[in-house]
Motif scaffolding. Structure first.
Motif, PDB file in Angstrom:
ATOM      1  N   ASN A 133      22.528  49.222  41.537  1.00  0.00           N
ATOM      2  CA  ASN A 133      23.318  47.969  40.973  1.00  0.00           C
ATOM      3  C   ASN A 133      22.898  46.677  41.477  1.00  0.00           C
ATOM      4  O   ASN A 133      23.678  45.707  41.685  1.00  0.00           O
ATOM      5  CB  ASN A 133      24.756  48.065  41.661  1.00  0.00           C
ATOM      6  N   ILE A 144      21.661  43.062  41.021  1.00  0.00           N
ATOM      7  CA  ILE A 144      21.935  41.839  40.088  1.00  0.00           C
ATOM      8  C   ILE A 144      20.925  40.837  40.046  1.00  0.00           C
ATOM      9  O   ILE A 144      21.236  39.784  39.515  1.00  0.00           O
ATOM     10  CB  ILE A 144      23.281  41.220  40.752  1.00  0.00           C
ATOM     11  N   GLY A 145      19.652  41.043  40.649  1.00  0.00           N
ATOM     12  CA  GLY A 145      18.693  40.197  40.654  1.00  0.00           C
ATOM     13  C   GLY A 145      18.103  39.700  41.756  1.00  0.00           C
ATOM     14  O   GLY A 145      17.116  39.310  41.912  1.00  0.00           O
ATOM     15  N   PHE A 146      19.058  39.753  42.907  1.00  0.00           N
ATOM     16  CA  PHE A 146      18.677  39.348  44.034  1.00  0.00           C
ATOM     17  C   PHE A 146      19.472  40.083  45.203  1.00  0.00           C
ATOM     18  O   PHE A 146      20.533  40.464  44.675  1.00  0.00           O
ATOM     19  CB  PHE A 146      18.658  37.884  44.292  1.00  0.00           C
ATOM     20  N   ASP A 170      21.016  42.470  48.180  1.00  0.00           N
ATOM     21  CA  ASP A 170      21.445  43.930  48.537  1.00  0.00           C
ATOM     22  C   ASP A 170      21.886  44.676  47.212  1.00  0.00           C
ATOM     23  O   ASP A 170      22.261  44.127  46.325  1.00  0.00           O
ATOM     24  CB  ASP A 170      22.204  44.314  49.508  1.00  0.00           C
ATOM     25  N   PHE A 174      18.782  40.623  27.358  1.00  0.00           N
ATOM     26  CA  PHE A 174      18.563  39.376  27.817  1.00  0.00           C
ATOM     27  C   PHE A 174      19.859  38.845  28.932  1.00  0.00           C
ATOM     28  O   PHE A 174      19.691  38.147  29.565  1.00  0.00           O
ATOM     29  CB  PHE A 174      18.222  38.227  27.100  1.00  0.00           C
ATOM     30  N   PHE A 190      19.845  39.075  32.416  1.00  0.00           N
ATOM     31  CA  PHE A 190      19.179  38.146  33.322  1.00  0.00           C
ATOM     32  C   PHE A 190      19.969  37.053  33.773  1.00  0.00           C
ATOM     33  O   PHE A 190      19.956  36.710  34.963  1.00  0.00           O
ATOM     34  CB  PHE A 190      17.575  37.759  32.825  1.00  0.00           C
ATOM     35  N   THR A 191      20.559  36.571  32.920  1.00  0.00           N
ATOM     36  CA  THR A 191      21.582  35.222  32.904  1.00  0.00           C
ATOM     37  C   THR A 191      22.956  35.576  33.390  1.00  0.00           C
ATOM     38  O   THR A 191      23.471  34.983  34.104  1.00  0.00           O
ATOM     39  CB  THR A 191      21.881  34.518  31.569  1.00  0.00           C
ATOM     40  N   GLY A 192      23.401  36.815  33.284  1.00  0.00           N
ATOM     41  CA  GLY A 192      24.867  37.304  33.594  1.00  0.00           C
ATOM     42  C   GLY A 192      24.776  37.890  34.795  1.00  0.00           C
ATOM     43  O   GLY A 192      25.664  38.332  35.003  1.00  0.00           O
ATOM     44  N   GLY A 193      23.698  37.999  35.469  1.00  0.00           N
ATOM     45  CA  GLY A 193      23.783  38.914  36.947  1.00  0.00           C
ATOM     46  C   GLY A 193      24.115  40.389  36.504  1.00  0.00           C
ATOM     47  O   GLY A 193      24.732  40.988  37.377  1.00  0.00           O
ATOM     48  N   ASP A 194      23.707  40.750  35.457  1.00  0.00           N
ATOM     49  CA  ASP A 194      23.798  42.146  35.181  1.00  0.00           C
ATOM     50  C   ASP A 194      22.440  43.003  35.034  1.00  0.00           C
ATOM     51  O   ASP A 194      22.631  43.830  34.006  1.00  0.00           O
ATOM     52  CB  ASP A 194      24.798  42.321  34.040  1.00  0.00           C
ATOM     53  N   TYR A 220      22.111  47.132  34.868  1.00  0.00           N
ATOM     54  CA  TYR A 220      22.979  47.439  33.615  1.00  0.00           C
ATOM     55  C   TYR A 220      22.000  47.324  32.525  1.00  0.00           C
ATOM     56  O   TYR A 220      21.811  48.243  31.773  1.00  0.00           O
ATOM     57  CB  TYR A 220      24.416  46.940  33.593  1.00  0.00           C
ATOM     58  N   LEU A 237      15.110  34.988  44.807  1.00  0.00           N
ATOM     59  CA  LEU A 237      14.502  36.320  44.877  1.00  0.00           C
ATOM     60  C   LEU A 237      13.418  36.453  45.967  1.00  0.00           C
ATOM     61  O   LEU A 237      13.092  37.396  46.541  1.00  0.00           O
ATOM     62  CB  LEU A 237      14.259  36.736  43.622  1.00  0.00           C
ATOM     63  N   ARG A 282      27.377  33.598  42.467  1.00  0.00           N
ATOM     64  CA  ARG A 282      26.871  34.744  42.810  1.00  0.00           C
ATOM     65  C   ARG A 282      26.275  34.569  44.158  1.00  0.00           C
ATOM     66  O   ARG A 282      26.121  35.499  45.015  1.00  0.00           O
ATOM     67  CB  ARG A 282      25.946  35.360  41.841  1.00  0.00           C
ATOM     68  N   ARG A 306      26.988  36.124  48.006  1.00  0.00           N
ATOM     69  CA  ARG A 306      26.381  37.054  48.804  1.00  0.00           C
ATOM     70  C   ARG A 306      25.830  36.445  49.980  1.00  0.00           C
ATOM     71  O   ARG A 306      24.873  36.718  50.615  1.00  0.00           O
ATOM     72  CB  ARG A 306      24.957  37.614  47.979  1.00  0.00           C
ATOM     73  N   LEU A 363      29.291  36.487  32.786  1.00  0.00           N
ATOM     74  CA  LEU A 363      28.484  36.058  31.848  1.00  0.00           C
ATOM     75  C   LEU A 363      28.161  37.310  30.914  1.00  0.00           C
ATOM     76  O   LEU A 363      27.907  37.109  29.659  1.00  0.00           O
ATOM     77  CB  LEU A 363      27.246  35.208  31.902  1.00  0.00           C
ATOM     78  N   THR A 364      28.679  38.395  31.207  1.00  0.00           N
ATOM     79  CA  THR A 364      28.204  39.672  30.865  1.00  0.00           C
ATOM     80  C   THR A 364      29.154  39.629  29.228  1.00  0.00           C
ATOM     81  O   THR A 364      28.674  40.334  28.222  1.00  0.00           O
ATOM     82  CB  THR A 364      28.488  40.968  31.557  1.00  0.00           C
TER      83      THR A 364
END
Lengths: 321, 435
Positions: free
Chosen positions: A73, A75-77, A79, A282, A285-289, A292, B94, B112, B116, B400-401
């Motif tokens: 799961n 999200i790009g960074f 845990d 894409f 990357f921008t949406g924190g998904d 997925y 990151l 976000r 965190r 944003l998804t």
């Protein structure tokens, strides 16, 4: 009358076969040692090393990491934890993702047909003994050297302003509304622009294919009394079938990746009517998904591999160039 | 001098020229920095100078902050700031080397990092106490981190209806304060052959931040709605007490009604077209934020403009303006120079520095002692801002998804509204399931 033409085609086929045998016989750089084993100069391996290293670092490693993260799961960074196939299950039931596959495949099929028909006919014209041949070829190849996003923005302006202005000037109602603003027709604009951009590359391959057909075959067909249409259908087409297959499959794979033209034209709209697979991925990357959409990308990758395998199968068969 | 590398952007950047521009800005920044160094050199700098990087997201404000940074570097010798307006934020976090100070647009994406725990606590800084509580609360609407004040709002952009003062006066229209007055004004304008509202539906974001956010924000308590949605999670749908298809159906239908007063070619017009058209007097009202004012002024510098909140009910007490945290300050937890970073934050948070910035960029102050705005064009929003009558746009508070801009664009160009809202509900529930 049909028999002699078939012979002409068959003789052309054997020409291709011979050329192929000639090529496979002797590998470049290979030498035979005393016992007759093939000994390859190690320098050839060294040629490959830089590319191999770069490819591994820039493509293989990120791809493997991406596939790995598709089971988390992430999200790009920060845990993350493993979530098994959750992302995949969710992706298969996500109407937005399914719609993007539907759109992209439909778009790719229509575009590949349109591009190949137009490029083939253009190639036939441009290999005939016409005037201004060199000049025309240069003109037709120009779209190839312009970046996709630039082409898209230019066409964006044309579709939003020029075409509607023309339409209302001529009193044609369906032309006076921007095609980009119509959810049912906006995809056509993407087909048109993509086709405009990619016809030249396809055209060049067809020209190469047509030029590789030996003149004797046509002479034979002429002697047998075949007309222009018959020559095209029974001589030219079978002899360039390899090029047709290559163009179709390479084009199709390319069109599945459609992204920049859409960004420049509709940005997925109006509504969500022109969101391609690449655009959906894409958003991860921008949406924190990230994870997925990595799952989505993995699915897309498997499809691309399947198409490539299909391509290899077909091109290894009768249609080798 | 440690200079963060320009991170390779993975995305096929439509604005390829952008990077070149950033490169040039980087050089400009280096020149400014060098001059700053020359100044501080006189005061015997060298030992104990701490280098920090300062990330700024607002391209048009880069020259302004370059001057500020140079001034700061020249004024003392302990901290030396490098302005960076190019690095990729996610990549920085990151890799574990984010900028030491960030001054960025605060939005859902930024939240976000805060959620965190990537941003450090600034609550012990005296500057934190100067922030208006209702403005600080805007930060918490996206996400919170227990026990921390990680983000200090720096400048607020307030958005509402921009109107052509001359057109209103010539047609005897007062600034409407109720829905009925608004519709009456639109009818009057239309009867006079004037397009009441200029729509730019081709750029989906313009509809989202304008028509949609104003319509929903004018009738609905946005943070409450979002909190309830959060609560419902996977249950959001036709049967849940709170949902897009239920809670915001009415305002979206009102939005549809208003959209009908737009120019006929709204669907094929974009943001740039809209600015030029409105500047040329092609419509009386334009639903855009203060960022559009500068663009309009490029075409018609002397056009007299005003702003008023979009009335969505018949009670003038319901009037509210849409706000967003145009710039907010933070210091990452991962910064190695937090103390130096805080020194610079204090410098930026001086009231006269903040006031000067807001005056230059049409922003509203975030502190209790901020100077009021003076620009005629945004003066109309001051009373609502002072009274705390504002909301953050719903379209910018959704993950944003969910391609909310595209959905809004579809609704305003004729898609079935209840069905589209139901689709958003389904997306929300599906996201909650995965989350």
């Amino acid at each position: 009358m049909s028999t002699p033409v078939t012979t002409a085609a068959a003789s052309a086929g054997s020409l291709v076969d011979e050329a192929e045998h000639g090529r496979t016989d002797h590998l470049a750089g290979a030498r035979h040692d005393r016992r007759g084993r093939v000994r390859v100069d190690p320098i050839y391996y060294w040629f490959l090393v830089p590319t191999l290293v770069l490819f591994t670092l820039a493509i293989t490693v990120p791809a493997v990491l991406g596939i790995f993260y598709s089971f988390t799961n992430f999200i790009g960074f920060g845990d993350w934890e493993f979530v098994g196939f959750t992302n995949y299950v969710a992706a298969f039931s996500d109407p937005a993702i399914l719609a993007s596959y539907g759109f992209t495949f439909g778009f790719a099929i229509v575009t590949v047909l349109l591009v190949n028909v137009i490029a083939f006919l253009l190639a036939v014209g441009l290999t005939a003994k016409i005037k201004l041949k060199a000049g025309l070829r240069a003109v037709f190849v120009i779209p190839m050297v312009i970046s996709g996003i630039v082409i898209a923005y230019v066409f964006n302006f044309l579709f939003s302003n020029s075409v509607p202005a023309l339409g209302s000037g001529l009193g044609i109602p369906w032309l006076s509304e921007s095609i980009l603003a119509n959810p049912d027709l906006a995809w056509l604009s993407i087909v048109i622009v993509t086709a405009w951009q990619s016809i030249p590359a396809t055209l060049l391959i067809y020209i190469a294919g047509l030029l590789s057909i030996p003149g004797e075959v046509y002479e034979a067909a002429d002697i047998d009394g075949a007309g222009a249409v018959r020559r095209l259908w029974s001589v030219t087409l079978p002899l360039v079938s390899g090029y047709v297959v290559i163009n179709m499959i390479l084009g199709f794979k390319n069109y599945l990746n459609v992204y920049d033209v859409i960004v420049g034209l509709t940005n997925g709209g109006p509504g969500t009517s022109t969101r391609s697979i690449a655009m959906t991925i894409f958003t991860g990357f921008t949406g924190g998904d990230y994870a997925y959409q990595m799952a989505n990308a993995t699915i897309f990758f498997i499809i691309a591999v399947a198409i490539s395998v299909l391509q290899l199968r077909i091109t290894r068969g009768k249609a080798a160039i | 001098m440690p200079h963060p590398p320009i991170s390779p952007s993975r995305h096929p950047n439509p604005a390829a020229g952008d990077r070149r521009m950033r490169g040039r800005l980087g050089i400009a920044g280096a020149v400014v920095l060098a001059s700053g160094l020359a100044l501080s050199g006189c005061s015997g700098a060298g030992s104990g100078t701490e280098d920090i990087t300062f990330l700024l997201s607002k391209p048009e404000a880069v020259p302004y902050f370059q001057d500020l940074v140079a001034e700061f570097n020249g004024s003392q010798s302990e901290v030396r700031v490098t302005l960076d307006s190019a690095s990729n934020l996610s990549a920085g976090f990151l890799r574990g080397n984010p900028p030491d100070v960030g001054l960025l647009n605060y939005n859902y994406e930024m939240a976000r990092f805060m959620e965190r725990g990537a941003l450090s606590d600034l609550s012990d800084m005296p500057e934190a106490d100067r922030i208006r509580p209702d403005v600080q609360e805007l930060v918490d609407q996206y996400a919170t981190y227990p026990g921390r004040t990680s983000v200090l709002p720096y400048s607020v952009a307030a958005a509402s209806v921009i109107y052509n003062v001359q057109m209103f006066e010539e047609n005897g229209i007062e600034v409407p304060t109720t829905w009925d007055e608004l519709i009456a004004a639109c009818d009057t304008l239309e009867a006079a052959g004037i397009t009441p509202i200029y729509g730019t539906y081709k750029d989906a974001w313009t509809v989202a931040q304008g028509l949609f956010d104003y319509s929903v924000g004018g009738t609905t308590d946005v943070p409450e709605f979002l909190a309830a949605l959060e609560e419902e999670g996977t249950e959001v749908g036709p049967d849940s007490p709170v949902s897009f298809q239920k809670t915001i159906l009415d305002p979206v239908l009102q939005m549809e009604e208003l959209a009908a007063y737009s120019n006929a070619d709204a669907a094929s017009r974009g943001y740039g077209d809209g600015n030029v058209a409105f500047a040329n007097g092609e419509a009386a009202m334009y639903l855009q934020g203060p960022w559009a004012l500068g663009e309009i002024a490029k075409t018609s510098p002397d056009l007299e403009l005003g702003t008023f909140p979009l009335p969505m009910t018949n009670d003038p007490d319901d009037l509210k303006v849409r706000v967003n945290l145009d710039l907010a300050l933070w210091v990452p937890e991962a910064s190695n120079s937090k103390e130096a970073a805080r020194t610079f934050v204090s410098y930026l948070m001086q009231q006269d520095v903040m006031d000067a910035y807001n005056a230059a960029f049409l922003g509203f102050g975030t502190t209790t002692d901020a100077a009021p705005v003076t620009d005629e064009r945004i003066l109309g929003m001051q009373e609502y801002y002072d009274a705390g009558e504002f909301y953050q746009g719903l379209s910018r508070s959704i993950p944003l998804t969910i391609p909310i801009d595209n959905y809004i664009q579809a609704m305003v160009t004729g898609a079935d509204i209840p069905a589209t809202l139901a689709t958003i509900d389904a997306d929300w529930a599906r996201l909650a399931l995965r989350g």
